[in-house]
Design an enzyme around this catalytic site. Structure first.
Site, PDB file in Angstrom:
ATOM      1  N   LYS A 181      24.467  50.225 101.345  1.00 44.78           N
ATOM      2  CA  LYS A 181      25.770  50.755 100.903  1.00 44.78           C
ATOM      3  C   LYS A 181      25.536  51.943  99.966  1.00 44.78           C
ATOM      4  O   LYS A 181      24.406  52.178  99.516  1.00 44.78           O
ATOM      5  CB  LYS A 181      26.563  49.651 100.198  1.00 44.78           C
ATOM      6  CG  LYS A 181      25.934  49.168  98.889  1.00 44.78           C
ATOM      7  CD  LYS A 181      26.637  47.924  98.361  1.00 44.78           C
ATOM      8  CE  LYS A 181      25.990  47.456  97.051  1.00 44.78           C
ATOM      9  NZ  LYS A 181      26.447  46.122  96.650  1.00 44.78           N
ATOM     10  N   MET A 238      24.770  71.218  81.721  1.00 41.95           N
ATOM     11  CA  MET A 238      25.264  70.979  83.080  1.00 41.95           C
ATOM     12  C   MET A 238      24.157  71.129  84.118  1.00 41.95           C
ATOM     13  O   MET A 238      24.005  70.287  85.005  1.00 41.95           O
ATOM     14  CB  MET A 238      26.401  71.944  83.406  1.00 41.95           C
ATOM     15  CG  MET A 238      27.037  71.671  84.753  1.00 41.95           C
ATOM     16  SD  MET A 238      28.382  72.780  85.117  1.00 41.95           S
ATOM     17  CE  MET A 238      29.671  72.118  84.084  1.00 41.95           C
ATOM     18  N   TYR A 262      23.137  72.722  72.890  1.00 40.23           N
ATOM     19  CA  TYR A 262      24.482  72.417  72.400  1.00 40.23           C
ATOM     20  C   TYR A 262      24.419  71.428  71.239  1.00 40.23           C
ATOM     21  O   TYR A 262      23.679  70.434  71.296  1.00 40.23           O
ATOM     22  CB  TYR A 262      25.321  71.783  73.511  1.00 40.23           C
ATOM     23  CG  TYR A 262      25.754  72.747  74.591  1.00 40.23           C
ATOM     24  CD1 TYR A 262      26.585  73.822  74.303  1.00 40.23           C
ATOM     25  CD2 TYR A 262      25.332  72.565  75.897  1.00 40.23           C
ATOM     26  CE1 TYR A 262      26.992  74.694  75.305  1.00 40.23           C
ATOM     27  CE2 TYR A 262      25.736  73.420  76.905  1.00 40.23           C
ATOM     28  CZ  TYR A 262      26.562  74.492  76.596  1.00 40.23           C
ATOM     29  OH  TYR A 262      26.957  75.343  77.583  1.00 40.23           O
ATOM     30  N   ARG A 302      34.871  38.070  90.954  1.00 40.99           N
ATOM     31  CA  ARG A 302      35.242  39.399  91.429  1.00 40.99           C
ATOM     32  C   ARG A 302      35.940  39.167  92.762  1.00 40.99           C
ATOM     33  O   ARG A 302      37.105  38.803  92.764  1.00 40.99           O
ATOM     34  CB  ARG A 302      33.978  40.277  91.545  1.00 40.99           C
ATOM     35  CG  ARG A 302      34.270  41.754  91.597  1.00 40.99           C
ATOM     36  CD  ARG A 302      32.990  42.579  91.615  1.00 40.99           C
ATOM     37  NE  ARG A 302      32.043  42.138  92.649  1.00 40.99           N
ATOM     38  CZ  ARG A 302      30.870  42.724  92.867  1.00 40.99           C
ATOM     39  NH1 ARG A 302      30.484  43.747  92.129  1.00 40.99           N
ATOM     40  NH2 ARG A 302      30.072  42.286  93.829  1.00 40.99           N
TER      41      ARG A 302
HETATM   42  C1  LIG Z   1      25.256  45.339  96.325  1.00 38.97           C
HETATM   43  C2  LIG Z   1      25.152  43.918  96.743  1.00 38.97           C
HETATM   44  C3  LIG Z   1      23.898  43.356  97.022  1.00 38.97           C
HETATM   45  C4  LIG Z   1      22.596  44.058  96.701  1.00 38.97           C
HETATM   46  O1  LIG Z   1      22.390  43.981  95.303  1.00 38.97           O
HETATM   47  P1  LIG Z   1      21.056  44.516  94.608  1.00 38.97           P
HETATM   48  O2  LIG Z   1      21.255  44.148  93.176  1.00 38.97           O
HETATM   49  O3  LIG Z   1      21.057  45.986  94.794  1.00 38.97           O
HETATM   50  O4  LIG Z   1      19.916  43.856  95.268  1.00 38.97           O
HETATM   51  C5  LIG Z   1      23.873  42.081  97.569  1.00 38.97           C
HETATM   52  N1  LIG Z   1      25.024  41.383  97.789  1.00 38.97           N
HETATM   53  C6  LIG Z   1      26.240  41.884  97.481  1.00 38.97           C
HETATM   54  C7  LIG Z   1      27.448  41.066  97.725  1.00 38.97           C
HETATM   55  C8  LIG Z   1      26.345  43.162  96.941  1.00 38.97           C
HETATM   56  O5  LIG Z   1      27.546  43.638  96.603  1.00 38.97           O
END
Ligand SMILES: *Cc1c(COP(=O)(O)O)cnc(C)c1O
Length: 384
Positions: free
Chosen positions: A50, A321, A273, A146
């Site tokens: 992802k 930047m 800065y 969540r």
């Molecule tokens: C992003 C995610 C993972 C992977 O998590 P990592 O900490 O990057 O290994 C696994 N399961 C779910 C549900 C996630 O949202």
């Protein structure tokens, strides 16, 4: 942002004209998958790609892992669609699932495995023909609070799904850990206990562990059928303690730029800065071509290591930047030399820690902002 044409062509002219550059080492990615696998014997490894593979380029990473990973995990149907279009035929879990009938049909048509996390999604499957049988996962909220189904609804929803006869096989059962990165394994074991109680006796694959859940050992002996590592594949430490190197992981991204200028300053000169760095003595300060627009966080404090020409210099003053200033005392370097913000010489986790965040965030940000060049000894051909 995925630049296939440049794969394995790190010296193309276009790249020399753009700074900084994120070098992506696909051999390190494959190495890390094997490290992960060694902790998950007999368990399927689904690579989490992802967020554009945490900034490393989803399609290139999926291609690099396609013969090694048992499946892939993405957040959205759009990401899954891109994987299918690029020729990925493995199983794909879609964490955010579907929002309506047409998305559910889309998932069925592409043989995706959406995650169901609310009861109305089960109802949708019961009430609507999707054209094809669907594979789904039931996500159970065991304490993260969540997304996920309340544990006490799981038995009923599972039974309804099986009775609907619209599934390819029994729904998978999954959960996600909130605190597996911490040294104390108790919260993770508590979540596992809730998961086991909620899913007892049900048919279907089990998946509980992210990178931290796997590599901490907190879920040892209870990994189920599928693990879902993300960050570990990219060579950043999933745990709050220790280091990626301790775990045998190799950095995949090397964020590199060049030294743009070197300057001599006298004691008392203020740099950058807000005059946040005052030269404590007559000294050399160098300027490198990278800044917060490239994903190097503005909050990174003076003193953070930056590798210049293989030596460790220290950030001096505010990150701008697209420029940073470096304390060059004890460092020999010239204009044009290579500057590594993170990679082999400086762990991304070191910079993240200094900036008060995690490797995840830095990798995603730099991957989004910077051009990428892929290196791999194994693939001699660019990926189309
Ligand atoms: C992003 C995610 C993972 C992977 O998590 P990592 O900490 O990057 O290994 C696994 N399961 C779910 C549900 C996630 O949202």
């Amino acid at each position: 942002m995925i630049e296939y044409g440049r794969l394995n062509m790190p010296s193309s002219r276009k790249e020399q004209l753009r700074r900084p550059l994120a070098h992506i080492n696909l051999d390190a990615l494959r190495h890390n998958l094997e490290v992960v696998r060694s902790h998950a014997e007999g368990v399927k490894v689904f690579a989490v790609v992802k967020a554009d593979a945490y900034g490393h380029g989803m399609l290139a990473c999926a291609q690099a892992l396609r013969t090694r990973a048992d499946g892939f995990v993405v957040s959205t149907l759009g990401e899954a669609d891109a994987l299918r279009k690029s020729g990925i035929t493995q199983r794909i879990i879609v964490l955010q699932g579907f929002m309506n009938v047409s998305e559910a049909r889309f998932a069925a048509r592409l043989m995706l495995e959406p995650v169901l996390h609310q009861a109305w999604q089960v109802e949708l499957i019961e009430q609507t023909s999707l054209g094809l049988p669907l594979s789904v996962w039931l996500k159970i909220d065991t304490g993260m609070h969540r997304i996920g189904l309340p544990p006490d609804q799981v038995q009923t929803l599972h039974a309804r799904l099986v009775a609907s006869k619209r599934l390819r096989q029994a729904p998978g059962l999954m959960t996600h850990f909130a605190r597996a990165d911490e040294a104390d394994a108790a919260p993770t074991q508590q979540q596992l206990a809730v998961f086991h109680a909620a899913t007892e006796g049900l048919a279907g694959e089990r998946s509980v562990a992210n990178s931290a859940g796997l590599l901490s050992g907190a879920a040892r002996g209870a990994l189920g059928d599928v693990v879902r590592p993300g960050i570990a594949l990219y060579g950043s430490n999933p745990l709050e303690y220790g280091s990626a190197a301790d775990l045998g992981l190799k950095p995949v991204m090397r964020l590199e730029t060049c030294l743009l200028a070197t300057k001599s300053h006298v004691q008392g000169d203020a740099v950058g800065y807000g005059a946040r760095f005052i030269c404590p003595e007559d000294m050399s300060v160098a300027v490198a071509s990278v800044g917060y627009a490239d994903g190097y966080p503005r909050v990174t404090p003076s003193g953070t290591p930056v590798a210049v020409n293989g030596q460790i210099a220290r950030l001096a003053g505010r990150v701008s930047m697209d420029l940073i200033t470096l304390d060059m005392r004890g460092v020999q370097a010239a204009v044009g030399d290579t500057v590594e913000l993170w990679g082999e010489s400086v762990a991304v986790d070191t910079v993240a820690h200094a900036a008060g965040t995690l490797g995840y965030e830095l990798l995603c940000a730099a991957g989004r902002a910077c051009s990428r060049a892929y290196v791999s000894a194994q693939d001699s051909k660019p990926i189309e």
